[in-house]
Design a protein around this motif. Structure first.
Motif, PDB file in Angstrom:
ATOM      1  N   ARG A 193      -6.999   6.624  -6.190  1.00  0.00           N
ATOM      2  CA  ARG A 193      -6.338   5.358  -5.852  1.00  0.00           C
ATOM      3  C   ARG A 193      -7.103   4.197  -6.480  1.00  0.00           C
ATOM      4  NH1 ARG A 193      -6.723   8.542  -1.300  1.00  0.00           N
ATOM      5  NH2 ARG A 193      -8.584   7.412  -0.627  1.00  0.00           N
ATOM      6  N   ILE A 244       1.073   3.881  -3.209  1.00  0.00           N
ATOM      7  CA  ILE A 244       0.580   5.251  -3.044  1.00  0.00           C
ATOM      8  C   ILE A 244       1.669   6.261  -3.358  1.00  0.00           C
ATOM      9  CG2 ILE A 244      -0.187   6.920  -1.293  1.00  0.00           C
ATOM     10  CD1 ILE A 244      -1.879   4.730  -0.066  1.00  0.00           C
ATOM     11  N   TRP A 267      -4.000   0.400  -4.957  1.00  0.00           N
ATOM     12  CA  TRP A 267      -3.508   1.632  -4.328  1.00  0.00           C
ATOM     13  C   TRP A 267      -2.652   2.477  -5.268  1.00  0.00           C
ATOM     14  CZ3 TRP A 267      -6.308   2.424  -0.278  1.00  0.00           C
ATOM     15  CH2 TRP A 267      -6.696   1.364   0.544  1.00  0.00           C
ATOM     16  N   THR A 286      -1.832   5.257  -7.857  1.00  0.00           N
ATOM     17  CA  THR A 286      -2.522   6.488  -8.212  1.00  0.00           C
ATOM     18  C   THR A 286      -2.656   6.567  -9.729  1.00  0.00           C
ATOM     19  OG1 THR A 286      -1.621   7.602  -6.275  1.00  0.00           O
ATOM     20  CG2 THR A 286      -2.497   8.997  -8.018  1.00  0.00           C
ATOM     21  N   VAL A 302      -7.255   7.207   3.381  1.00  0.00           N
ATOM     22  CA  VAL A 302      -6.386   6.035   3.199  1.00  0.00           C
ATOM     23  C   VAL A 302      -6.387   5.239   4.505  1.00  0.00           C
ATOM     24  CG1 VAL A 302      -4.045   5.250   2.722  1.00  0.00           C
ATOM     25  CG2 VAL A 302      -4.957   7.272   1.545  1.00  0.00           C
ATOM     26  N   GLN A 334       0.828  -1.208   0.000  1.00  0.00           N
ATOM     27  CA  GLN A 334       0.000   0.000   0.000  1.00  0.00           C
ATOM     28  C   GLN A 334       0.862   1.257   0.000  1.00  0.00           C
ATOM     29  OE1 GLN A 334      -3.214   0.186   2.926  1.00  0.00           O
ATOM     30  NE2 GLN A 334      -2.731   2.335   3.316  1.00  0.00           N
ATOM     31  N   GLU A 335       1.838   1.311   0.877  1.00  0.00           N
ATOM     32  CA  GLU A 335       2.682   2.498   0.979  1.00  0.00           C
ATOM     33  C   GLU A 335       3.486   2.721  -0.302  1.00  0.00           C
ATOM     34  OE1 GLU A 335       5.004   1.916   4.463  1.00  0.00           O
ATOM     35  OE2 GLU A 335       3.338   2.239   5.846  1.00  0.00           O
ATOM     36  N   THR A 387      -2.151   1.865   8.140  1.00  0.00           N
ATOM     37  CA  THR A 387      -1.341   0.670   7.875  1.00  0.00           C
ATOM     38  C   THR A 387      -0.882  -0.013   9.163  1.00  0.00           C
ATOM     39  OG1 THR A 387       0.641   2.060   7.709  1.00  0.00           O
ATOM     40  CG2 THR A 387      -0.501   1.514   5.658  1.00  0.00           C
ATOM     41  N   GLU A 433     -10.808   5.444  -5.998  1.00  0.00           N
ATOM     42  CA  GLU A 433     -11.164   6.294  -4.854  1.00  0.00           C
ATOM     43  C   GLU A 433     -10.621   7.696  -5.117  1.00  0.00           C
ATOM     44  OE1 GLU A 433     -11.154   3.017  -1.192  1.00  0.00           O
ATOM     45  OE2 GLU A 433      -9.491   4.427  -1.441  1.00  0.00           O
ATOM     46  N   ALA A 490      -9.080  11.159  -5.103  1.00  0.00           N
ATOM     47  CA  ALA A 490      -8.157  11.920  -4.270  1.00  0.00           C
ATOM     48  C   ALA A 490      -8.127  13.386  -4.665  1.00  0.00           C
ATOM     49  CB  ALA A 490      -6.749  11.324  -4.355  1.00  0.00           C
ATOM     50  N   GLN A 507      -8.530   0.569  -7.063  1.00  0.00           N
ATOM     51  CA  GLN A 507      -8.951  -0.537  -6.205  1.00  0.00           C
ATOM     52  C   GLN A 507      -9.518  -1.659  -7.069  1.00  0.00           C
ATOM     53  OE1 GLN A 507      -8.525  -0.608  -2.957  1.00  0.00           O
ATOM     54  NE2 GLN A 507      -7.975   1.536  -2.598  1.00  0.00           N
TER      55      GLN A 507
END
Length: 276
Positions: A146, A49, A72, A74, A208, A45-46, A211, A191, A193, A148
């Motif tokens: 993001r 993103i 996740w 972008t 977000v 995820q990190e 985590t 999603e 942003a 999904q």
């Protein structure tokens, strides 16, 4: 010693330890495995993103779901919102509690649409009313969001059901939604942003997820500590039983010889003896 260790009570205790200790060890590894899974998902995820935005067509395609490795990421897309086919996703959390996510198709310049989760709105005053949904900007819009993959009962834990009010759904199952739309639809959804031009007012952005990997690692350590404690308790009890048995055996051996005969006092005549 062997007789003590093989007594009925001690055999039952041995059996209990043989069941409990492997179970505690297995539970520890199970919790550790869950922690590893969450750690891997958090790292993905990190990293995704933080990756540079790319056009949605580079990661998603019509009729194919988004791979887990691309979740996740972008992405950007340009087109026009189709509010006539807007949907409300039920039972979604926001800053004021439970409400709806607003899912609006964005028909892109190439003719295919991407489903955009524009954010959260609260519940209406009564169950018979529709929530107040801020409209999206009109005209040509560029959105950033993001990516999904499609939601299912299996990956969300949410049970889908029939009989919902018109234009309301429980999960964002893209293939089912796409079947009712008049244009092709990219797999997955976005999603939101940011968008240009911006909308004001607008639904509350979907945050977000944290985590935080939870307590699984500490739970694993706890189960392993319990296993060590169980082994230590078994050792302590066995040692005590052997020590107590040895003490009892020592006391019994001394008692078998009988008490010593009392010594006769000097000068005391034997019973029945008269004076000289």
């Amino acid at each position: 010693m062997l007789r003590v260790l093989l007594s009925r009570r001690m055999l039952a205790f041995h059996a209990l330890v043989l069941v409990v200790v492997p179970s505690f060890v297995w539970l520890g590894f199970w919790q550790y495995g869950r922690w590893e899974d969450k750690a891997a998902a958090a790292a993905l995820q990190e990293a995704n993103i933080e990756a540079d935005p790319v056009p949605i067509g580079e990661l998603a395609s019509v009729g194919t779901d988004v791979p887990r490795a691309d979740r996740w990421r972008t992405v950007t897309a340009t087109g026009r919102y189709d509010t006539a086919h807007e949907l409300l996703v039920r039972n979604r959390g926001g800053s004021a509690g439970v409400g709806f996510h607003v899912l609006t198709p964005l028909v892109t310049d190439d003719g295919a649409a991407v489903l955009v989760n524009r954010g959260w709105v609260g519940l209406p005053p009564t169950a018979r009313e529709q929530p107040d949904v801020p409209p999206p900007p009109e005209g040509r819009i560029t959105v950033t969001g993001r990516l999904q993959y499609s939601e299912t009962p299996e990956n969300t834990g949410i049970r889908d059901r029939d009989g919902l009010p018109e234009r309301q759904i429980m999960i964002i199952e893209v293939a089912d939604i796409a079947a009712g739309l008049p244009y092709p639809v990219y797999g997955g959804f976005v999603e939101l942003a940011g968008q240009d031009p911006a909308a004001d007012p607008a639904p509350e952005p979907v945050p977000v997820p944290d985590t935080n990997m939870g307590m699984n690692l500490s739970y694993a350590v706890q189960w392993w500590v319990f296993a060590v404690i169980a082994v230590g308790g078994w050792f302590f009890l066995v040692r005590r039983e052997v020590r107590d048995a040895a003490a009892e055996a020592g006391g019994g051996s001394a008692g078998e010889a009988g008490p010593p005969a009392p010594a006769e006092s000097a000068g005391r005549p034997a019973p029945g003896a008269g004076p000289a």
